[in-house]
Design a protein around this motif. Structure first.
Motif, PDB file in Angstrom:
ATOM      1  N   ALA A   1       1.026  -1.147   0.002  1.00 42.06           N
ATOM      2  CA  ALA A   1      -0.045  -0.123   0.006  1.00 42.06           C
ATOM      3  C   ALA A   1       1.114   1.173   0.069  1.00 42.06           C
ATOM      4  CB  ALA A   1      -0.974   0.034   1.124  1.00 42.06           C
ATOM      5  N   TYR A   2       0.508   2.473  -0.645  1.00 47.40           N
ATOM      6  CA  TYR A   2       1.159   3.477  -0.660  1.00 47.40           C
ATOM      7  C   TYR A   2       0.527   4.537  -0.164  1.00 47.40           C
ATOM      8  CZ  TYR A   2       3.720   0.868  -4.147  1.00 47.40           C
ATOM      9  OH  TYR A   2       4.511   0.065  -4.723  1.00 47.40           O
ATOM     10  N   VAL A   3       1.237   5.665   0.745  1.00 44.42           N
ATOM     11  CA  VAL A   3       0.655   6.574   1.307  1.00 44.42           C
ATOM     12  C   VAL A   3       1.403   7.994   0.797  1.00 44.42           C
ATOM     13  CG1 VAL A   3       0.568   7.815   3.498  1.00 44.42           C
ATOM     14  CG2 VAL A   3       0.155   5.431   3.298  1.00 44.42           C
ATOM     15  N   ILE A   4       0.552   8.893   0.250  1.00 47.95           N
ATOM     16  CA  ILE A   4       0.997  10.133  -0.397  1.00 47.95           C
ATOM     17  C   ILE A   4       0.359  11.153   0.495  1.00 47.95           C
ATOM     18  CG2 ILE A   4       1.282  11.608  -2.280  1.00 47.95           C
ATOM     19  CD1 ILE A   4       0.496   9.175  -3.923  1.00 47.95           C
ATOM     20  N   LEU A   5       1.467  12.147   0.808  1.00 48.07           N
ATOM     21  CA  LEU A   5       0.744  13.337   1.753  1.00 48.07           C
ATOM     22  C   LEU A   5       1.019  14.619   0.856  1.00 48.07           C
ATOM     23  CD1 LEU A   5       0.034  14.423   4.540  1.00 48.07           C
ATOM     24  CD2 LEU A   5       2.436  14.985   4.780  1.00 48.07           C
TER      25      LEU A   5
ATOM     26  N   ILE B   1       4.062  -0.968   3.531  1.00 49.04           N
ATOM     27  CA  ILE B   1       3.553   0.362   3.285  1.00 49.04           C
ATOM     28  C   ILE B   1       4.514   1.343   2.852  1.00 49.04           C
ATOM     29  CG2 ILE B   1       2.163   2.311   4.302  1.00 49.04           C
ATOM     30  CD1 ILE B   1       0.940   0.481   6.295  1.00 49.04           C
ATOM     31  N   VAL B   2       4.439   1.757   1.794  1.00 51.73           N
ATOM     32  CA  VAL B   2       5.459   2.946   1.160  1.00 51.73           C
ATOM     33  C   VAL B   2       5.083   4.061   1.198  1.00 51.73           C
ATOM     34  CG1 VAL B   2       6.711   3.443  -0.767  1.00 51.73           C
ATOM     35  CG2 VAL B   2       6.075   1.138  -0.433  1.00 51.73           C
TER      36      VAL B   2
ATOM     37  N   GLY C   1      13.182  -3.737   9.080  1.00 49.06           N
ATOM     38  CA  GLY C   1      12.027  -2.914   9.641  1.00 49.06           C
ATOM     39  C   GLY C   1      11.601  -1.745   8.611  1.00 49.06           C
ATOM     40  N   VAL C   2      12.602  -1.158   8.415  1.00 51.10           N
ATOM     41  CA  VAL C   2      12.358   0.185   7.227  1.00 51.10           C
ATOM     42  C   VAL C   2      13.495   0.074   6.391  1.00 51.10           C
ATOM     43  CG1 VAL C   2      12.143   2.570   7.230  1.00 51.10           C
ATOM     44  CG2 VAL C   2      11.770   1.373   9.489  1.00 51.10           C
TER      45      VAL C   2
ATOM     46  N   CYS D   1      11.041   9.166   1.037  1.00 44.23           N
ATOM     47  CA  CYS D   1      10.564   7.865   0.740  1.00 44.23           C
ATOM     48  C   CYS D   1      11.030   6.766   1.610  1.00 44.23           C
ATOM     49  CB  CYS D   1      10.741   7.580  -0.820  1.00 44.23           C
ATOM     50  SG  CYS D   1       9.862   5.833  -1.403  1.00 44.23           S
ATOM     51  N   PHE D   2       9.934   6.325   2.431  1.00 41.78           N
ATOM     52  CA  PHE D   2      10.404   4.990   3.389  1.00 41.78           C
ATOM     53  C   PHE D   2       9.476   3.841   3.071  1.00 41.78           C
ATOM     54  CE2 PHE D   2      10.753   8.639   6.603  1.00 41.78           C
ATOM     55  CZ  PHE D   2      12.086   8.458   6.941  1.00 41.78           C
TER      56      PHE D   2
END
Length: 325
Positions: free
Chosen positions: A14-18, A99-100, A127-128, A232-233
């Motif tokens: 899943a990708y999270v964009i702010l 989760i990216v 972990g990351v 980007c994590f």
């Protein structure tokens, strides 16, 4: 990826964009994700109370897309809380393996982006993970996160380093805030002149050259136990099982990477930089609408606030790093 029986209907990624304005950048980011992964990629976009019509445009374009969740905040929550909100939504909606979390000005470039992440996880159970973040405008690689400033190293933060960095920033603020408006005008006119622009650009080129020399010599392959740059994590299921949220909510902007590093060290979670995984960063969209003098003041004040949070975190857990270094 190694078989992990999750007993659930979940997505691998899943990708999270702010988003804070700059709707076109958000669309480019989404398009790059879909082009490099799948048209059905699961994406959360958090509109962080954009000052323009970006939210309306976002809802109009993606409102009927079942694979994209648009979340609007009533206030600007900043980097940490805005991304934490998106992270929570992604976990609840899709329960993914990874989760990216990426800035809206990031673009994916590799069709193998997800498979490379899965291979890296199989190999080292990170972990990351941080990819190679390349800034085309400056021809610079931003990962791993090398130096915040001369006093404070995010890979091994210390209370002494926090205090030294705080003093540097306070001195810079005093110089800025004690200038009269006329002085600012003269300074800005010089900066915008040919000579001023040339000197600023020359300074950046020297900095970038030094960084690139270091990058090419030290980071030819995967490196573990490092601080990572925040554009980007990639967070693994292992991280999600240990932490409910990725970022310390007390910060608005800046030092998030440092606090994440402290938390991962305490939890014995591996932070990994993998140069074989690549993204592009068209940096600066969150603050580029602020004039340069005000921007410098804003950045310094926000860093000072975040340094207070870092200091408190180090005091709570002296074993996370060497306090007296």
């Amino acid at each position: 990826m190694a078989n992990e029986s999750l007993g659930c209907n979940c997505s691998s990624f899943a990708y999270v964009i702010l988003q804070y304005g700059h709707f076109n950048l958000t669309v480019s980011c989404i398009d790059s994700i879909r082009e490099c992964t799948s048209p059905n990629a699961k994406i959360v976009v958090v509109d962080n109370c954009s000052p323009d019509n970006s939210l309306k445009l976002l809802e109009k374009k993606f409102g009927g897309d079942s694979n994209i969740k648009v979340v609007a905040t009533q206030n600007n929550l900043g980097f940490s809380s805005g991304n934490n909100l998106g992270f929570s939504v992604a976990k609840k909606e899709w329960n993914p393996h990874f989760i990216v979390v990426l800035n809206s000005d990031i673009e994916l470039t590799q069709m193998t982006f997800e498979s490379k992440i899965e291979a890296a996880y199989d190999d080292c159970r990170f972990g990351v993970l941080g990819p190679d973040i390349y800034v085309p405008s400056r021809k610079r690689h931003q990962n791993p996160f090398a130096i915040c400033n001369d006093a404070l190293h995010p890979n091994d933060p210390s209370i002494q380093g926090v205090e030294e960095a705080r003093n540097i920033l306070r001195n810079e603020l005093n110089v800025v805030t004690n200038q009269e408006l006329a002085d600012r005008t003269i300074k800005e006119k010089f900066k915008s002149s040919f000579i001023g622009n040339f000197l600023v650009e020359l300074k950046h080129q020297v900095q970038d050259f030094k960084h690139e020399v270091s990058f090419k010599h030290e980071y030819k392959s995967r490196v573990s136990d490092v601080a990572l740059q925040g554009a980007c994590f990639v967070f693994s299921r292992q991280f999600m099982q240990r932490f409910e949220l990725p970022f310390t909510p007390e910060t608005f902007l800046y030092c998030e990477e440092m606090l994440l590093r402290i938390n991962c060290k305490e939890a014995n979670l591996l932070m990994v930089f993998d140069p074989s995984i690549k993204v592009l960063h068209f940096e600066g969209s969150s603050t580029d609408s602020i004039d340069s003098v005000s921007k410098k003041e804003f950045i310094n004040r926000e860093i000072l606030k975040s340094l207070d949070v870092v200091e408190k975190r180090l005091e709570v857990d002296p074993n996370s790093t060497d306090k007296n270094r």
